[in-house]
Design a protein around this motif. Structure first.
Motif, PDB file in Angstrom:
ATOM      1  N   ARG A  71       0.826  -1.230  -0.094  1.00  0.00           N
ATOM      2  CA  ARG A  71       0.029   0.023  -0.101  1.00  0.00           C
ATOM      3  C   ARG A  71       0.946   1.332  -0.038  1.00  0.00           C
ATOM      4  O   ARG A  71       1.987   1.266   0.772  1.00  0.00           O
ATOM      5  CB  ARG A  71      -1.001   0.009   1.377  1.00  0.00           C
ATOM      6  N   PHE A  78     -11.469  11.249   4.568  1.00  0.00           N
ATOM      7  CA  PHE A  78     -11.969  10.178   3.411  1.00  0.00           C
ATOM      8  C   PHE A  78     -11.094  10.678   2.146  1.00  0.00           C
ATOM      9  O   PHE A  78     -11.435  11.626   1.770  1.00  0.00           O
ATOM     10  CB  PHE A  78     -13.223   9.937   3.238  1.00  0.00           C
ATOM     11  N   CYS A  79     -10.278   9.512   1.216  1.00  0.00           N
ATOM     12  CA  CYS A  79      -9.622  10.267   0.477  1.00  0.00           C
ATOM     13  C   CYS A  79     -10.007   9.536  -1.005  1.00  0.00           C
ATOM     14  O   CYS A  79     -10.404  10.362  -1.976  1.00  0.00           O
ATOM     15  CB  CYS A  79      -8.171   9.564   0.560  1.00  0.00           C
ATOM     16  N   GLY A  80     -10.231   8.006  -1.112  1.00  0.00           N
ATOM     17  CA  GLY A  80     -10.744   7.600  -2.254  1.00  0.00           C
ATOM     18  C   GLY A  80      -9.904   8.024  -3.616  1.00  0.00           C
ATOM     19  O   GLY A  80      -8.792   7.801  -3.533  1.00  0.00           O
ATOM     20  N   GLU A 101      -7.773   3.175  -5.440  1.00  0.00           N
ATOM     21  CA  GLU A 101      -8.244   2.907  -4.337  1.00  0.00           C
ATOM     22  C   GLU A 101      -9.958   3.237  -4.621  1.00  0.00           C
ATOM     23  O   GLU A 101     -10.259   3.453  -5.742  1.00  0.00           O
ATOM     24  CB  GLU A 101      -7.983   4.169  -3.372  1.00  0.00           C
ATOM     25  N   TYR A 145     -14.569   6.742  -2.707  1.00  0.00           N
ATOM     26  CA  TYR A 145     -15.491   6.629  -1.498  1.00  0.00           C
ATOM     27  C   TYR A 145     -16.675   7.515  -1.478  1.00  0.00           C
ATOM     28  O   TYR A 145     -17.356   8.112  -0.780  1.00  0.00           O
ATOM     29  CB  TYR A 145     -14.644   7.299  -0.528  1.00  0.00           C
ATOM     30  N   LYS A 177     -13.019  11.771   9.019  1.00  0.00           N
ATOM     31  CA  LYS A 177     -13.569  10.474   9.088  1.00  0.00           C
ATOM     32  C   LYS A 177     -14.229  10.488  10.735  1.00  0.00           C
ATOM     33  O   LYS A 177     -15.211   9.898  11.203  1.00  0.00           O
ATOM     34  CB  LYS A 177     -12.299   9.320   9.501  1.00  0.00           C
ATOM     35  N   ARG A 202     -16.936   1.571   5.678  1.00  0.00           N
ATOM     36  CA  ARG A 202     -15.354   1.310   5.459  1.00  0.00           C
ATOM     37  C   ARG A 202     -15.075  -0.367   5.253  1.00  0.00           C
ATOM     38  O   ARG A 202     -13.934  -0.141   4.543  1.00  0.00           O
ATOM     39  CB  ARG A 202     -14.499   1.783   6.926  1.00  0.00           C
ATOM     40  N   ARG A 203     -15.509  -0.940   5.932  1.00  0.00           N
ATOM     41  CA  ARG A 203     -15.003  -2.277   6.039  1.00  0.00           C
ATOM     42  C   ARG A 203     -15.964  -3.586   5.489  1.00  0.00           C
ATOM     43  O   ARG A 203     -15.357  -4.386   4.900  1.00  0.00           O
ATOM     44  CB  ARG A 203     -14.544  -2.893   7.288  1.00  0.00           C
TER      45      ARG A 203
HETATM   46  O1  LIG Z   1      -9.332   6.288   0.800  1.00  0.00           O
HETATM   47  C1  LIG Z   1      -9.063   6.620   1.852  1.00  0.00           C
HETATM   48  O2  LIG Z   1      -9.587   7.304   2.901  1.00  0.00           O
HETATM   49  C2  LIG Z   1      -7.881   5.642   2.596  1.00  0.00           C
HETATM   50  O3  LIG Z   1      -6.743   5.590   1.866  1.00  0.00           O
HETATM   51  C3  LIG Z   1      -8.778   4.231   2.958  1.00  0.00           C
HETATM   52  O4  LIG Z   1      -9.572   4.568   3.839  1.00  0.00           O
HETATM   53  P1  LIG Z   1     -10.110   3.428   4.994  1.00  0.00           P
HETATM   54  O5  LIG Z   1      -9.069   2.682   5.712  1.00  0.00           O
HETATM   55  O6  LIG Z   1     -11.132   4.248   5.627  1.00  0.00           O
HETATM   56  O7  LIG Z   1     -10.888   2.401   4.074  1.00  0.00           O
END
Ligand SMILES: O=C(O)[C@H](O)COP(=O)(O)O
Length: 293
Positions: free
Chosen positions: A26, A38-40, A114, A117, A125, A141-142
Protein backbone atom coordinates in the motif's frame (compact mmCIF):
# COMPACT_ATOMS: atom_id res chain seq x y z
CA UNK A 1 0.63 -12.65 12.73
CA UNK A 2 -2.27 -10.23 12.73
CA UNK A 3 -4.10 -10.83 9.47
CA UNK A 4 -3.59 -14.53 8.99
CA UNK A 5 -6.57 -15.38 11.16
CA UNK A 6 -8.91 -13.94 8.55
CA UNK A 7 -7.84 -16.38 5.88
CA UNK A 8 -9.84 -19.42 4.94
CA UNK A 9 -8.07 -22.69 4.94
CA UNK A 10 -7.65 -23.04 1.20
CA UNK A 11 -3.90 -23.19 1.16
CA UNK A 12 -1.99 -25.96 -0.48
CA UNK A 13 0.97 -27.65 1.15
CA UNK A 14 4.29 -26.09 0.24
CA UNK A 15 5.75 -28.08 -2.61
CA UNK A 16 9.06 -28.10 -4.38
CA UNK A 17 7.39 -26.87 -7.57
CA UNK A 18 8.51 -23.47 -8.87
CA UNK A 19 6.63 -20.56 -7.40
CA UNK A 20 6.07 -17.00 -8.52
CA UNK A 21 6.40 -14.06 -6.21
CA UNK A 22 3.99 -11.17 -5.93
CA UNK A 23 4.79 -8.25 -3.63
CA UNK A 24 1.94 -5.92 -2.67
CA UNK A 25 2.57 -2.57 -1.04
CA UNK A 26 0.00 0.00 0.00
CA UNK A 27 1.33 3.50 -0.79
CA UNK A 28 3.06 5.40 2.01
CA UNK A 29 0.92 7.54 4.27
CA UNK A 30 -0.85 10.29 2.30
CA UNK A 31 -1.46 13.81 3.56
CA UNK A 32 -5.12 12.95 4.05
CA UNK A 33 -4.32 9.71 5.90
CA UNK A 34 -2.40 11.99 8.21
CA UNK A 35 -5.22 14.52 8.57
CA UNK A 36 -7.87 11.80 8.86
CA UNK A 37 -9.92 12.59 5.73
CA UNK A 38 -11.68 10.12 3.43
CA UNK A 39 -9.55 10.11 0.33
CA UNK A 40 -10.69 7.57 -2.28
CA UNK A 41 -10.02 8.97 -5.76
CA UNK A 42 -8.90 12.41 -4.55
CA UNK A 43 -5.35 12.78 -5.76
CA UNK A 44 -3.53 13.56 -2.55
CA UNK A 45 0.28 13.46 -2.29
CA UNK A 46 2.31 11.54 0.28
CA UNK A 47 3.04 13.09 3.66
CA UNK A 48 6.68 13.34 4.72
CA UNK A 49 6.14 10.21 6.82
CA UNK A 50 4.67 8.51 3.74
CA UNK A 51 7.84 9.24 1.75
CA UNK A 52 9.93 7.66 4.48
CA UNK A 53 7.59 4.65 4.61
CA UNK A 54 7.98 4.16 0.86
CA UNK A 55 11.75 4.33 1.17
CA UNK A 56 11.66 1.76 3.97
CA UNK A 57 9.43 -0.46 1.83
CA UNK A 58 12.12 -0.42 -0.86
CA UNK A 59 14.83 -1.23 1.67
CA UNK A 60 12.81 -4.14 3.07
CA UNK A 61 12.28 -5.61 -0.40
CA UNK A 62 15.97 -5.28 -1.14
CA UNK A 63 17.26 -6.60 2.17
CA UNK A 64 14.72 -9.30 2.96
CA UNK A 65 14.01 -10.74 -0.48
CA UNK A 66 16.63 -9.57 -3.02
CA UNK A 67 13.87 -10.09 -5.57
CA UNK A 68 14.03 -8.12 -8.79
CA UNK A 69 10.69 -6.64 -9.91
CA UNK A 70 10.13 -7.21 -13.61
CA UNK A 71 7.06 -4.98 -13.56
CA UNK A 72 5.82 -2.33 -11.14
CA UNK A 73 2.06 -1.78 -11.24
CA UNK A 74 0.48 1.39 -9.88
CA UNK A 75 -2.91 3.06 -9.91
CA UNK A 76 -3.54 6.43 -11.58
CA UNK A 77 -3.27 8.17 -8.21
CA UNK A 78 -0.18 10.18 -7.30
CA UNK A 79 0.32 8.57 -3.88
CA UNK A 80 0.70 5.18 -5.54
CA UNK A 81 2.94 6.44 -8.37
CA UNK A 82 5.06 8.54 -6.00
CA UNK A 83 5.54 5.56 -3.65
CA UNK A 84 6.50 3.30 -6.57
CA UNK A 85 9.15 5.78 -7.74
CA UNK A 86 10.61 6.06 -4.24
CA UNK A 87 10.70 2.26 -3.95
CA UNK A 88 12.34 1.99 -7.38
CA UNK A 89 14.99 4.53 -6.42
CA UNK A 90 15.84 2.39 -3.41
CA UNK A 91 15.90 -0.85 -5.38
CA UNK A 92 17.84 0.34 -8.42
CA UNK A 93 21.02 2.30 -7.64
CA UNK A 94 21.02 4.15 -10.99
CA UNK A 95 17.28 4.85 -11.02
CA UNK A 96 17.50 8.57 -10.25
CA UNK A 97 20.28 9.21 -12.75
CA UNK A 98 18.89 6.98 -15.49
CA UNK A 99 15.10 6.69 -15.03
CA UNK A 100 14.53 6.04 -18.76
CA UNK A 101 16.17 2.63 -18.32
CA UNK A 102 13.31 1.59 -16.05
CA UNK A 103 10.39 3.31 -17.79
CA UNK A 104 9.01 0.14 -19.35
CA UNK A 105 8.69 -1.55 -15.96
CA UNK A 106 5.96 0.85 -14.86
CA UNK A 107 2.37 0.03 -15.71
CA UNK A 108 -0.41 2.21 -14.37
CA UNK A 109 -4.13 1.62 -14.48
CA UNK A 110 -7.14 3.33 -12.89
CA UNK A 111 -8.39 -0.21 -12.22
CA UNK A 112 -5.93 -0.34 -9.31
CA UNK A 113 -7.22 2.93 -7.82
CA UNK A 114 -8.42 3.13 -4.23
CA UNK A 115 -12.12 2.45 -3.74
CA UNK A 116 -14.16 5.45 -4.84
CA UNK A 117 -15.50 6.71 -1.52
CA UNK A 118 -18.37 8.63 -3.14
CA UNK A 119 -19.77 11.56 -1.21
CA UNK A 120 -17.54 10.74 1.78
CA UNK A 121 -14.42 11.92 -0.07
CA UNK A 122 -12.89 14.98 1.56
CA UNK A 123 -14.87 14.49 4.79
CA UNK A 124 -13.27 14.06 8.21
CA UNK A 125 -13.51 10.41 9.35
CA UNK A 126 -14.12 11.31 13.02
CA UNK A 127 -16.87 13.71 12.00
CA UNK A 128 -18.59 11.09 9.81
CA UNK A 129 -18.32 8.56 12.66
CA UNK A 130 -19.91 11.06 15.02
CA UNK A 131 -22.73 11.79 12.59
CA UNK A 132 -23.68 8.28 11.50
CA UNK A 133 -22.47 6.10 14.41
CA UNK A 134 -19.94 3.25 14.46
CA UNK A 135 -22.13 0.62 12.77
CA UNK A 136 -22.78 2.57 9.59
CA UNK A 137 -19.27 4.04 9.61
CA UNK A 138 -17.70 0.57 9.69
CA UNK A 139 -20.26 -0.78 7.22
CA UNK A 140 -19.10 1.84 4.73
CA UNK A 141 -15.43 1.35 5.54
CA UNK A 142 -15.04 -2.38 5.91
CA UNK A 143 -18.03 -4.49 4.85
CA UNK A 144 -17.75 -6.32 1.55
CA UNK A 145 -20.94 -4.95 0.05
CA UNK A 146 -21.33 -1.55 1.74
CA UNK A 147 -21.66 1.20 -0.88
CA UNK A 148 -20.90 4.69 0.48
CA UNK A 149 -23.33 7.52 -0.37
CA UNK A 150 -22.71 8.24 -4.04
CA UNK A 151 -21.01 11.41 -5.26
CA UNK A 152 -23.15 13.66 -7.44
CA UNK A 153 -21.13 13.08 -10.58
CA UNK A 154 -18.83 10.44 -11.95
CA UNK A 155 -15.15 11.12 -12.52
CA UNK A 156 -12.30 11.61 -10.15
CA UNK A 157 -13.53 13.19 -6.94
CA UNK A 158 -17.11 13.80 -7.87
CA UNK A 159 -18.61 17.19 -7.04
CA UNK A 160 -16.81 17.43 -3.75
CA UNK A 161 -17.36 21.20 -3.95
CA UNK A 162 -20.92 20.77 -2.75
CA UNK A 163 -19.73 19.41 0.57
CA UNK A 164 -16.33 20.90 1.24
CA UNK A 165 -15.24 24.52 1.05
CA UNK A 166 -11.64 24.36 2.32
CA UNK A 167 -9.44 25.25 -0.73
CA UNK A 168 -6.64 23.03 0.62
CA UNK A 169 -9.00 20.07 0.31
CA UNK A 170 -10.59 21.17 -2.95
CA UNK A 171 -7.29 21.43 -4.79
CA UNK A 172 -6.88 17.65 -4.73
CA UNK A 173 -10.39 16.94 -5.90
CA UNK A 174 -10.12 18.63 -9.27
CA UNK A 175 -6.59 18.09 -10.57
CA UNK A 176 -7.13 14.40 -11.18
CA UNK A 177 -9.77 14.75 -13.89
CA UNK A 178 -7.34 15.00 -16.82
CA UNK A 179 -5.89 11.59 -16.05
CA UNK A 180 -9.14 9.86 -16.94
CA UNK A 181 -9.57 11.52 -20.35
CA UNK A 182 -8.83 8.29 -22.21
CA UNK A 183 -11.17 6.18 -20.07
CA UNK A 184 -14.78 5.49 -21.02
CA UNK A 185 -16.53 7.94 -18.67
CA UNK A 186 -19.44 5.52 -18.16
CA UNK A 187 -17.04 3.10 -16.50
CA UNK A 188 -16.01 5.60 -13.84
CA UNK A 189 -17.74 5.07 -10.49
CA UNK A 190 -19.49 7.57 -8.21
CA UNK A 191 -18.91 5.37 -5.17
CA UNK A 192 -17.99 1.70 -4.72
CA UNK A 193 -18.23 -1.17 -2.29
CA UNK A 194 -15.26 -3.52 -1.94
CA UNK A 195 -17.26 -6.04 -3.94
CA UNK A 196 -17.59 -3.58 -6.83
CA UNK A 197 -13.85 -2.87 -6.69
CA UNK A 198 -13.01 -6.55 -6.81
CA UNK A 199 -15.56 -7.78 -9.32
CA UNK A 200 -15.72 -4.89 -11.79
CA UNK A 201 -12.08 -3.89 -12.01
CA UNK A 202 -9.40 -5.49 -9.78
CA UNK A 203 -10.26 -9.10 -10.59
CA UNK A 204 -10.52 -8.61 -14.38
CA UNK A 205 -7.35 -6.53 -14.38
CA UNK A 206 -5.48 -9.10 -12.33
CA UNK A 207 -6.63 -11.99 -14.49
CA UNK A 208 -5.99 -10.27 -17.81
CA UNK A 209 -2.82 -8.33 -17.08
CA UNK A 210 -1.02 -9.10 -13.82
CA UNK A 211 -1.53 -12.87 -13.65
CA UNK A 212 0.15 -13.69 -17.01
CA UNK A 213 3.00 -11.37 -16.09
CA UNK A 214 3.36 -13.03 -12.68
CA UNK A 215 3.27 -16.55 -14.08
CA UNK A 216 6.05 -15.56 -16.49
CA UNK A 217 8.47 -14.61 -13.70
CA UNK A 218 11.54 -16.71 -13.01
CA UNK A 219 13.54 -17.36 -9.84
CA UNK A 220 14.76 -14.18 -8.17
CA UNK A 221 12.14 -12.11 -10.01
CA UNK A 222 8.88 -10.71 -8.71
CA UNK A 223 5.93 -8.56 -9.68
CA UNK A 224 5.44 -5.47 -7.54
CA UNK A 225 2.03 -3.84 -7.10
CA UNK A 226 2.05 -0.48 -5.32
CA UNK A 227 -1.56 0.35 -4.73
CA UNK A 228 -4.19 1.03 -2.08
CA UNK A 229 -5.93 -0.45 0.94
CA UNK A 230 -9.00 -1.57 -1.00
CA UNK A 231 -7.07 -2.85 -4.01
CA UNK A 232 -4.91 -4.99 -1.74
CA UNK A 233 -7.87 -6.21 0.34
CA UNK A 234 -9.56 -7.18 -2.94
CA UNK A 235 -6.53 -9.09 -4.19
CA UNK A 236 -6.11 -10.92 -0.89
CA UNK A 237 -9.81 -11.82 -0.83
CA UNK A 238 -9.57 -13.13 -4.36
CA UNK A 239 -6.29 -15.05 -4.06
CA UNK A 240 -7.01 -16.57 -0.62
CA UNK A 241 -10.76 -16.95 -1.02
CA UNK A 242 -11.40 -14.97 2.17
CA UNK A 243 -15.06 -14.95 3.23
CA UNK A 244 -17.19 -11.79 3.10
CA UNK A 245 -17.34 -11.93 6.87
CA UNK A 246 -13.61 -12.24 7.45
CA UNK A 247 -12.53 -9.63 4.93
CA UNK A 248 -14.10 -6.99 7.19
CA UNK A 249 -11.33 -7.53 9.73
CA UNK A 250 -8.48 -7.02 7.30
CA UNK A 251 -6.68 -3.66 7.49
CA UNK A 252 -3.73 -2.89 5.25
CA UNK A 253 -0.91 -0.79 6.73
CA UNK A 254 0.70 1.95 4.64
CA UNK A 255 4.13 1.32 3.11
CA UNK A 256 4.49 -2.25 4.37
CA UNK A 257 5.38 -4.84 1.69
CA UNK A 258 3.71 -8.22 1.80
CA UNK A 259 4.87 -11.23 -0.14
CA UNK A 260 2.64 -13.83 -1.78
CA UNK A 261 4.01 -17.00 -3.36
CA UNK A 262 1.81 -18.60 -6.01
CA UNK A 263 2.11 -21.84 -7.97
CA UNK A 264 1.80 -22.31 -11.73
CA UNK A 265 -1.99 -21.95 -11.47
CA UNK A 266 -1.69 -18.75 -9.47
CA UNK A 267 -2.84 -20.45 -6.27
CA UNK A 268 -0.97 -19.24 -3.14
CA UNK A 269 1.34 -21.94 -1.81
CA UNK A 270 1.37 -20.56 1.73
CA UNK A 271 0.12 -17.69 3.84
CA UNK A 272 1.17 -14.23 2.78
CA UNK A 273 3.89 -12.68 4.88
CA UNK A 274 4.69 -9.10 5.71
CA UNK A 275 8.40 -8.38 5.36
CA UNK A 276 8.21 -6.45 8.64
CA UNK A 277 5.55 -8.32 10.64
CA UNK A 278 5.62 -6.19 13.79
CA UNK A 279 5.65 -2.90 11.88
CA UNK A 280 2.76 -4.19 9.74
CA UNK A 281 0.76 -5.16 12.80
CA UNK A 282 1.16 -1.71 14.33
CA UNK A 283 0.35 -0.05 10.99
CA UNK A 284 -2.80 -2.16 10.50
CA UNK A 285 -4.00 -1.26 13.99
CA UNK A 286 -3.52 2.43 13.21
CA UNK A 287 -5.58 2.11 10.02
CA UNK A 288 -8.31 0.18 11.84
CA UNK A 289 -8.66 2.89 14.47
CA UNK A 290 -8.86 5.81 12.06
CA UNK A 291 -11.70 8.09 13.00
CA UNK A 292 -12.08 6.64 16.49
CA UNK A 293 -9.65 9.09 18.06
O1 LIG B 1 -9.37 6.42 0.86
C1 LIG B 1 -9.07 6.54 2.05
O2 LIG B 1 -9.58 7.37 2.82
C2 LIG B 1 -8.04 5.63 2.64
O3 LIG B 1 -6.96 5.55 1.86
C3 LIG B 1 -8.64 4.28 2.93
O4 LIG B 1 -9.52 4.53 3.92
P1 LIG B 1 -10.17 3.44 4.86
O5 LIG B 1 -9.05 2.78 5.63
O6 LIG B 1 -11.08 4.24 5.73
O7 LIG B 1 -10.91 2.48 3.98
Amino acid sequence: MQDVSVLNNHLRPVSSRPSHKLILVRHGESQWNDSNLFCGWCDVPLSHRGEIEAENAGKLILEKTSLHPVSIYTSFLDRSIESAHIIASTLFPDYTTNPARYETKFVSSWKLNERHYGALQGLDKSQVLKEVGPEKYMFWRRSYDGVPPLAESSGSAGAIEARVSDPEILKYSTIATAKYKGVDQDELPRGESLEMVLQTRVRPYFEEVIRPDLLGTKDAECILVVAHGSTIRSLIKYLYNVSNENIQRLNIPTGSPLLIDVDENCVPVNEYTYLDPSGAKAGAEKVKNQGFH
